[in-house]
Design a protein around this motif. Structure first.
Motif, mmCIF file in Angstrom:
data_model
loop_
_atom_site.group_PDB
_atom_site.id
_atom_site.type_symbol
_atom_site.label_atom_id
_atom_site.label_comp_id
_atom_site.label_asym_id
_atom_site.label_seq_id
_atom_site.Cartn_x
_atom_site.Cartn_y
_atom_site.Cartn_z
ATOM 1 N N PRO A 1 -44.211 -21.268 -9.054
ATOM 2 C CA PRO A 1 -44.690 -20.592 -10.265
ATOM 3 C C PRO A 1 -44.051 -21.124 -11.543
ATOM 4 C CG PRO A 1 -44.253 -18.995 -8.535
ATOM 5 C CD PRO A 1 -43.756 -20.307 -8.036
ATOM 6 N N TYR A 2 -42.755 -21.459 -11.478
ATOM 7 C CA TYR A 2 -42.092 -21.949 -12.689
ATOM 8 C C TYR A 2 -42.675 -23.284 -13.147
ATOM 9 C CZ TYR A 2 -39.398 -25.017 -9.560
ATOM 10 O OH TYR A 2 -39.028 -25.951 -8.626
ATOM 11 N N GLU A 3 -43.209 -24.060 -12.184
ATOM 12 C CA GLU A 3 -43.833 -25.336 -12.541
ATOM 13 C C GLU A 3 -45.101 -25.102 -13.360
ATOM 14 O OE1 GLU A 3 -46.146 -28.626 -9.942
ATOM 15 O OE2 GLU A 3 -43.999 -28.414 -9.443
ATOM 16 N N LEU A 4 -45.890 -24.107 -12.977
ATOM 17 C CA LEU A 4 -47.070 -23.752 -13.764
ATOM 18 C C LEU A 4 -46.676 -23.385 -15.186
ATOM 19 C CD1 LEU A 4 -49.275 -21.454 -11.476
ATOM 20 C CD2 LEU A 4 -49.631 -23.861 -12.024
ATOM 21 N N LEU B 1 -48.858 -12.984 -8.595
ATOM 22 C CA LEU B 1 -47.478 -13.131 -9.056
ATOM 23 C C LEU B 1 -47.518 -13.750 -10.444
ATOM 24 C CD1 LEU B 1 -44.387 -13.157 -8.711
ATOM 25 C CD2 LEU B 1 -44.640 -15.423 -7.646
ATOM 26 N N ALA B 2 -46.960 -13.045 -11.408
ATOM 27 C CA ALA B 2 -46.908 -13.556 -12.778
ATOM 28 C C ALA B 2 -45.460 -13.856 -13.147
ATOM 29 C CB ALA B 2 -47.484 -12.529 -13.752
ATOM 30 N N VAL B 3 -45.258 -14.997 -13.769
ATOM 31 C CA VAL B 3 -43.937 -15.348 -14.290
ATOM 32 C C VAL B 3 -44.039 -15.441 -15.803
ATOM 33 C CG1 VAL B 3 -43.092 -16.486 -12.223
ATOM 34 C CG2 VAL B 3 -44.424 -17.801 -13.874
ATOM 35 N N LYS B 4 -42.970 -14.991 -16.468
ATOM 36 C CA LYS B 4 -43.036 -14.886 -17.923
ATOM 37 C C LYS B 4 -41.695 -15.205 -18.544
ATOM 38 C CE LYS B 4 -41.653 -12.072 -20.430
ATOM 39 N NZ LYS B 4 -41.053 -10.937 -21.160
ATOM 40 N N GLU B 5 -41.752 -15.823 -19.695
ATOM 41 C CA GLU B 5 -40.550 -16.063 -20.494
ATOM 42 C C GLU B 5 -40.716 -15.413 -21.858
ATOM 43 O OE1 GLU B 5 -39.208 -20.415 -18.663
ATOM 44 O OE2 GLU B 5 -39.933 -20.263 -20.739
ATOM 45 N N THR B 6 -39.588 -15.035 -22.443
ATOM 46 C CA THR B 6 -39.574 -14.533 -23.817
ATOM 47 C C THR B 6 -38.842 -15.549 -24.676
ATOM 48 O OG1 THR B 6 -39.558 -12.238 -23.046
ATOM 49 C CG2 THR B 6 -38.943 -12.627 -25.330
ATOM 50 N N HIS B 7 -39.526 -16.049 -25.684
ATOM 51 C CA HIS B 7 -38.969 -17.055 -26.589
ATOM 52 C C HIS B 7 -38.761 -16.427 -27.969
ATOM 53 C CE1 HIS B 7 -39.626 -20.862 -24.193
ATOM 54 N NE2 HIS B 7 -40.216 -19.945 -23.452
ATOM 55 N N TYR C 1 -36.408 -14.838 -18.358
ATOM 56 C CA TYR C 1 -37.383 -15.321 -17.388
ATOM 57 C C TYR C 1 -37.513 -14.258 -16.315
ATOM 58 C CZ TYR C 1 -39.522 -18.064 -13.629
ATOM 59 O OH TYR C 1 -40.349 -18.504 -12.625
ATOM 60 N N VAL C 2 -38.723 -13.772 -16.081
ATOM 61 C CA VAL C 2 -38.915 -12.712 -15.094
ATOM 62 C C VAL C 2 -40.181 -12.982 -14.295
ATOM 63 C CG1 VAL C 2 -37.737 -10.925 -16.429
ATOM 64 C CG2 VAL C 2 -40.187 -11.281 -16.750
ATOM 65 N N ALA C 3 -40.261 -12.350 -13.141
ATOM 66 C CA ALA C 3 -41.456 -12.401 -12.305
ATOM 67 C C ALA C 3 -41.923 -10.983 -12.040
ATOM 68 C CB ALA C 3 -41.158 -13.120 -10.993
ATOM 69 N N HIS C 4 -43.227 -10.814 -11.872
ATOM 70 C CA HIS C 4 -43.788 -9.476 -11.723
ATOM 71 C C HIS C 4 -45.061 -9.554 -10.896
ATOM 72 C CE1 HIS C 4 -44.675 -5.338 -12.731
ATOM 73 N NE2 HIS C 4 -45.838 -5.665 -13.264
ATOM 74 N N LEU C 5 -45.240 -8.599 -9.986
ATOM 75 C CA LEU C 5 -46.460 -8.536 -9.187
ATOM 76 C C LEU C 5 -47.496 -7.673 -9.896
ATOM 77 C CD1 LEU C 5 -45.017 -8.060 -5.584
ATOM 78 C CD2 LEU C 5 -45.876 -10.161 -6.629
#
Length: 435
Positions: free
Chosen positions: A254-257, A185-191, A279-283
């Motif tokens: 995951p958001y804590e990581l 599970l990957a979590v990602k943000e775009t800044h 903010y999104v999550a992806h398998l």
């Protein structure tokens, strides 16, 4: 809409688009079905595009595809809580007429790719979920059922590019249930930042130059995982991914990581003043060669993430997805041209093409790596910390003689595994898995 198609493609990601485009371009009657509002609406993460795979499908893609930056520098970091040990490679050779790697935003890229598919002649329907496969009395797949009214839709072959969850194939009994140690599970943000700020912070001379940073160590809090940072035109994509099985065991959100990664002393200055808008999550499939399911049967083919086609060692996914989609499409086109039925036996053509490609050769080469990482978490914890301690000791000038420093550095490496035998065993495991 015609009641019968040459092929139905489930999914409009890179693999599904590659397969649909290849078949439609060759004149086949192709229906593509995607559950999103539009292709890419479910794939909003930033990503790396490897040009060679797409160039084999659409040679002139650079002239009109929505590309962010071409990558001129690769950085690799070993992280502990306060520092990173890094290596990087940068070359002006990457500023070539046809660059090799690009950063992209999937929402934009998938939408563009889908336009090419439709221009080639495929029919696309969105906001539609394939609920099941239709089989005849002999068990051959002959079409799909959806959540729309109107009954089943029939085709000579169904191409499953449905992503890592692969619920259609699983529900139809074509593949086993996904194992938690085979998916991350990957979590990602775009800044978002001004374009010039992105260039200044990453020392980018050309307006389209880009940097990729890939990270292991404390970023995953002892789990099997990695962090990443990609430069886009006016934004930075930053994220962390770890195995589902490890998340279940540690119960770390995951958001804590991701929050810890963003606040790291080596990362925070790169994001300073940015505005987070996504903010999104992806398998992501991580099982590798040993997790690849059965790929073909009478009337069906599996491609892309649904087939576990991701090279976790080199962080390659989109090129494997597009390549498997293209090879499946080419195989189906050839069988149709030869007037052969799309059977398990005849789809050996697709399996042979895969075996001859870099896809299977690379996955087979690294087939031991996933299990090795699962069983040896010290590679993500003790060793990055030992490397940091050793280098800090070496670089400090404090009146201690260099021989004493060297001995202390060696002791810190030894402590990482308790004994030199443990260190030697780990190194042997890595070398054996890499062969």
């Amino acid at each position: 809409m015609s009641e019968h198609f040459d092929a139905i493609v489930v999914g409009a990601g890179p693999s599904g688009n590659a397969a649909a485009y290849t078949m439609a371009k060759a004149g086949l009657n192709v229906l593509q079905i995607d559950r999103g509002e539009y292709p890419g609406s479910k794939n909003v993460q930033g990503a790396i595009l490897y040009a060679d795979a797409l160039e084999r499908i659409i040679p002139d893609f650079r002239e009109h595809a929505p590309l962010e930056r071409h990558v001129v520098e690769q950085r690799m970091w070993l992280l502990d809580e306060k520092s990173h040990t890094g290596a990087h490679y940068r070359s002006d050779d990457f500023n070539e007429d046809k660059p090799n790697r690009y950063t992209i935003l999937r929402a934009q890229f998938d939408k563009w790719f889908s336009r090419q598919v439709r221009a080639a002649g495929a029919l696309l329907i969105t906001e539609t979920t394939v609920t099941n496969l239709v089989k005849d009395d002999a068990g051959r797949v002959i079409g799909v059922e959806t959540d729309r009214e109107g009954g089943p839709i029939y085709a000579d072959v169904v191409v499953l590019g449905e992503g890592v969850n692969a619920l259609v194939g699983q529900n139809a009994g074509l593949r086993p249930e996904l194992k938690p140690q085979h998916v991350a599970l990957a979590v990602k943000e775009t800044h978002f930042l001004p374009e010039q700020t992105v260039r200044d912070r990453f020392n980018l001379a050309g307006e389209d130059d880009g940097v990729v940073i890939e990270v292991v160590g404390s970023v995953s809090s002892g789990m099997v995982g990695t962090g990443f940072l990609y430069t886009n035109k006016e934004s930075i994509s930053i994220g962390v991914g770890c195995l589902i099985s490890d998340f279940a065991e540690t119960c770390i959100p995951p958001y804590e990581l991701l929050d810890n990664f963003k606040s790291h002393p080596s990362v925070a200055p790169l994001l300073k003043g940015s505005e987070m808008k996504e903010y999104v999550a992806h398998l992501i499939p991580e099982g590798g060669y040993n997790a690849i399911p059965r790929l073909t049967g009478d009337g069906w083919v599996i491609i892309g993430d649904a087939g576990q086609f991701v090279n976790a060692v080199h962080r390659e996914g989109s090129n494997l997805a597009m390549t498997t989609g293209r090879l499946a499409g080419e195989s189906i086109v050839q069988l149709k041209a030869e007037r052969k039925p799309i059977t398990e036996a005849n789809l050996k053509l697709y399996r042979d093409k895969l075996a001859d490609s870099f896809v299977m050769k690379d996955l087979k080469k690294y087939r031991r790596i996933p299990a090795l990482l699962e069983r040896n978490k010290q590679l993500f914890t003790a060793y990055p910390k030992a490397m940091s301690q050793a280098l800090q000791m070496f670089l400090r000038v404090d009146g201690t003689d260099k021989r004493s420093k060297e001995n202390a550095m060696m002791r810190s490496v030894k402590r990482a595994r308790g004994s030199w035998l443990g260190v030697a065993t780990d190194m042997f495991k890595l070398m054996r898995a890499w062969r």
